[in-house]
Design an enzyme around this catalytic site. Structure first.
Site, short mmCIF file in Angstrom:
data_model
loop_
_atom_site.label_atom_id
_atom_site.label_comp_id
_atom_site.label_asym_id
_atom_site.label_seq_id
_atom_site.Cartn_x
_atom_site.Cartn_y
_atom_site.Cartn_z
N ALA A 94 -39.56 -44.64 76.21
CA ALA A 94 -38.43 -43.86 76.71
C ALA A 94 -37.53 -43.34 75.60
O ALA A 94 -36.83 -42.35 75.78
CB ALA A 94 -37.60 -44.71 77.68
N LYS A 95 -37.51 -44.05 74.46
CA LYS A 95 -36.70 -43.67 73.30
C LYS A 95 -35.24 -43.41 73.68
O LYS A 95 -34.62 -42.45 73.22
CB LYS A 95 -37.30 -42.45 72.59
CG LYS A 95 -38.72 -42.70 72.05
CD LYS A 95 -39.27 -41.49 71.33
CE LYS A 95 -40.63 -41.77 70.76
NZ LYS A 95 -41.68 -41.86 71.81
N ARG A 96 -34.70 -44.28 74.51
CA ARG A 96 -33.31 -44.13 74.94
C ARG A 96 -32.36 -44.47 73.80
O ARG A 96 -32.69 -45.26 72.90
CB ARG A 96 -33.02 -45.04 76.12
CG ARG A 96 -33.89 -44.83 77.35
CD ARG A 96 -33.77 -43.45 77.93
NE ARG A 96 -34.33 -43.37 79.28
CZ ARG A 96 -34.65 -42.24 79.88
NH1 ARG A 96 -34.46 -41.09 79.26
NH2 ARG A 96 -35.14 -42.25 81.10
#
EC number: 4.1.1.23
Length: 287
Positions: A94-96
């Site tokens: 997700a690379k949040r």
């Protein structure tokens, strides 16, 4: 069982360092699916079923689902993984990166809505942006460190003059993750296979952290060079000693997913996954 426990168990059971990335592009689906976005689940589930005994982890990329309003299919897919491959951990790519209540909601999305075992995160906003995820004890969080894209140099390879030793940014991230940020032993790092020298440097700085390594297959990373750099094994190091090091998870997505555009796509994916797994395992053997 913690995420790290699951990784080690899957590595032993399947004899694998391979992670299959699930990045579904309906326009590349086999003809009998005709680019139908409603078939995202069917396509991905077939890949999971064909490779579940060959992998260390699965890594669905959330954007490939969200772009097609297919988040319910992602929920259904992860539920299927739990039934078909309960021993294989799921890393939500997700690379949040956000702070406060927003980060809390992203953490809830990853670990409660989707039930992932780990998530990928950007550390750019600092430790407080990671804390909501680390409150889920037993879950994992992989921090972007030295990514596989060429543009990563714009920031990741810049020196930090105000930090002792003037490390490069990616080196500073690795040290923080290995040290003060890793309060509960939940952190790992994302390091691209396309930069083997930097991969070896990260392993030296963070020897106890699992490494998620994208970039083999379609992105051009070399399996043997990747494993050698990540293990940092000196000549004569025994296989038993290698087994005590933190796991490495080598991801391949497109080369496996789209190994065939025909009705045999799942069988072709299995063949490609098997070949990649065996290349990785062969490279692991000490000289």
């Amino acid at each position: 069982m913690t995420f790290l426990d699951m990784l080690r168990a899957a590595e032993r059971q399947n004899g694998s360092m391979l992670c299959v990335g699930l990045d579904p592009e309906p326009t590349r689906f086999p003809a009998h699916y005709s680019g139908d976005v409603s078939k995202i689940y069917d396509f991905c589930a077939a890949i999971v079923d064909a490779t579940a005994d060959l992998v260390m982890a699965f890594k669905p990329q959330i954007a490939y689902f969200a772009a097609h309003r297919a988040e319910p299919q992602l929920e259904r897919l992860i539920a299927h993984m739990r039934r078909a491959a309960p021993h294989v951990p799921v890393i939500l790519d997700a690379k949040r990166g956000d702070i406060g209540s927003t980060a809390e909601q992203y953490a809830k999305e990853a670990f409660e809505r989707y039930g992932a075992d780990a998530v990928t995160l950007s550390p750019f906003m600092g430790f407080d942006s990671l804390q909501p995820y680390l409150r889920y004890h037993g879950k994992g969080a992989f921090l972007l460190c030295r990514t596989s894209n060429p543009g990563g140099d714009d920031l990741q390879s810049q020196r930090l003059a105000s930090v002792e030793g003037t490390p490069l940014l990616y080196e500073h991230i690795a040290r923080l993750a290995q040290g003060p940020w890793n309060l509960n032993g939940q952190l790992g790092l994302v390091v691209g296979a396309t930069y083997p020298a930097e991969l070896e440097r990260v392993r030296a700085l963070a020897p106890t952290l699992p490494l998620l390594i994208p970039g083999v297959g379609a992105q051009g990373g070399d399996c043997a060079a990747t494993v050698r750099a990540a293990w940092r094994a000196a000549p004569g190091t025994s296989g038993e000693a290698l087994d005590t090091l933190a796991p490495i998870i080598v991801n391949s997505s497109r080369a496996i997913l789209y190994a065939s555009s025909g009705a045999d796509f799942a069988q072709a994916a299995r063949r490609e996954a098997l070949a990649t797994r065996d290349l990785l395992q062969a490279a692991r053997q000490p000289a």
